[in-house]
Design a protein around this motif. Sequence first.
Motif, short mmCIF file in Angstrom:
data_model
loop_
_atom_site.label_atom_id
_atom_site.label_comp_id
_atom_site.label_asym_id
_atom_site.label_seq_id
_atom_site.Cartn_x
_atom_site.Cartn_y
_atom_site.Cartn_z
N ASP A 30 4.92 8.04 -8.96
CA ASP A 30 3.47 8.30 -9.19
C ASP A 30 2.43 7.40 -8.70
OD1 ASP A 30 4.29 10.29 -10.82
OD2 ASP A 30 4.33 9.10 -12.63
N ASP A 31 2.85 5.98 -8.35
CA ASP A 31 1.89 5.13 -7.51
C ASP A 31 1.89 5.79 -6.10
OD1 ASP A 31 0.79 2.70 -7.26
OD2 ASP A 31 2.60 1.88 -6.31
N TRP A 32 2.71 6.12 -5.56
CA TRP A 32 2.44 6.64 -4.03
C TRP A 32 1.49 7.93 -4.24
CZ3 TRP A 32 3.86 11.85 -2.78
CH2 TRP A 32 3.67 12.02 -1.56
N ARG A 33 1.80 8.84 -5.07
CA ARG A 33 0.98 10.04 -5.38
C ARG A 33 -0.58 9.73 -5.59
NH1 ARG A 33 5.49 11.19 -8.26
NH2 ARG A 33 6.27 13.11 -7.35
N GLY B 258 -7.15 4.01 -12.45
CA GLY B 258 -5.86 3.30 -12.24
C GLY B 258 -5.62 2.84 -11.06
N PHE B 259 -6.66 2.78 -10.17
CA PHE B 259 -6.61 2.16 -8.83
C PHE B 259 -7.21 0.78 -8.87
CE2 PHE B 259 -8.02 2.21 -4.04
CZ PHE B 259 -6.57 2.36 -3.65
N GLY C 96 0.73 -1.26 0.01
CA GLY C 96 -0.09 0.01 0.04
C GLY C 96 0.86 1.36 -0.05
N VAL C 97 0.24 2.53 0.51
CA VAL C 97 0.60 3.73 0.22
C VAL C 97 2.00 3.72 1.19
CG1 VAL C 97 -0.57 4.48 2.14
CG2 VAL C 97 0.31 6.23 0.40
#
Length: 486
Positions: free
Chosen positions: A115-118, A276-277, A108-109
Amino acid sequence: MNSTTEASELSAENLGELKYSRTIADLSGPKGLPFLGNALQMSGRQWHLSLAKWVREFRPIFRLTVPGGSVVVVSDRATAGALLRERPEQFRRVGGLKTIMNELNISGVFIAEGDDWRKQRKLVMGGLNAEVIRNFFPKMSFMAERMLRRWKTALAEGRPVDLRRDLKAFALDVTVGIAMGHDLDVVNHDGSQLQRDVDNMFQRLGARAFALFPYWRHFKLPADREADKSAANIEQTVAGFIRNTRARMEQQPHLRQKPTTMLEAMIAASDDPESGFTDQDLINNAILSVIGGEDTTANTMAWMINLLAQNPDAASALAAEADAVLDDAELAHDWEMMKQFPYLDAAHNETQRLRTVAPFIGIVSNADCVVADTFVPKNTAIMVSTAGEGLDEAQFPQNDAFLPERWIFDQKPQKEDDPARKLIPFGDGPRLCPGRFLALTEIKLVISMVMHNFELEFDTHAPPIQQIMNFFMSPSAVPVRLKLRS
């Protein structure tokens, strides 16, 4: 930039473009062993105490040696804050930690980058903003009152109160409630499998994060197999939350536009093909929210109660404040009361200074850079001490004493004199802990309730309280008895 200079395009031939006066090899640091360096001193459940000792001796920047390289340690607030504010572009989390967490099905975060983190951060923050927490406060207050009833019943029946266990259970109830929309009442279920699984996961995380050798990748001990089982149990529990929430959202379509929990927000986003999630992102962050919200908050409250019990003057001052604010009420039911506890805020800050549950943050440089006039090559591990200046006797006289009064001023101090700017217990920058506001609300609610209703009696015959690093730093015990106030 204040303390770092990006140099992603520099090669060995043109490093002179960076302005620095020393390299990592020029930094001082503790002596180590041949070949191993400081590696043995950086293992075990109490090695953070060695780090604190070194910070006092070598601050504000020094180096540790490990097989294959060096680790830079930064402890002054200005440099540390600048480094953390430059994530994720210039610095990332330590790769070894990410691997260890993935092995235990924790993702997860928290360990995402770039970009994945944002993308994931936006969704998680949406479920933990001030409005969501304020709307959840009546349920949180009900959960705290339920714990108060449990304690009063136990005392009336002559039974001891296990503060350490109950504080963890309360924090888990709150986390699952605000994130998943379910009230598990772990406080009143002594045999909660979810609480055992979460505790087991943190113990394995701590053991693996500070192990000298990743033996579990070659053979597994019973504790490792138990951790795998706990990971599977947590995933199964979270999958049940997701199924139930999806069913509720099918019956109440308006929840897609106005979600009331973090899970509803994440489901609504994951069902949008343009977000995109993915479903896996949903599962990962749902698991992370259940695991991540329990340990830090509960351990901070446990440390705070230990310190108050050992410092009667501070306990009396806080009890007087709680009495004035709560009056005839047993605990806070009004959200506005959370703004009326300046001494409690001060006691929390002093607890974070002396017993922060996250004493360091590990990052890695994405490019060549300069940190505090020191050239730091790409892929160098950097350890940020979150309470480095809090350990400085010059800045905090009577450094080992618990003195909440040092955080209280008649007038707001100048920036350079403000002690609140010398600590970073929740991190700094874009990756500032998303659950900090929820944690502070829980702490104020519970500690004010405790001090308003009970006297704290510290067991002077109990063994000394040890600082144990189970991924986060926790007390080995809470040897404090509750006594009803007349």
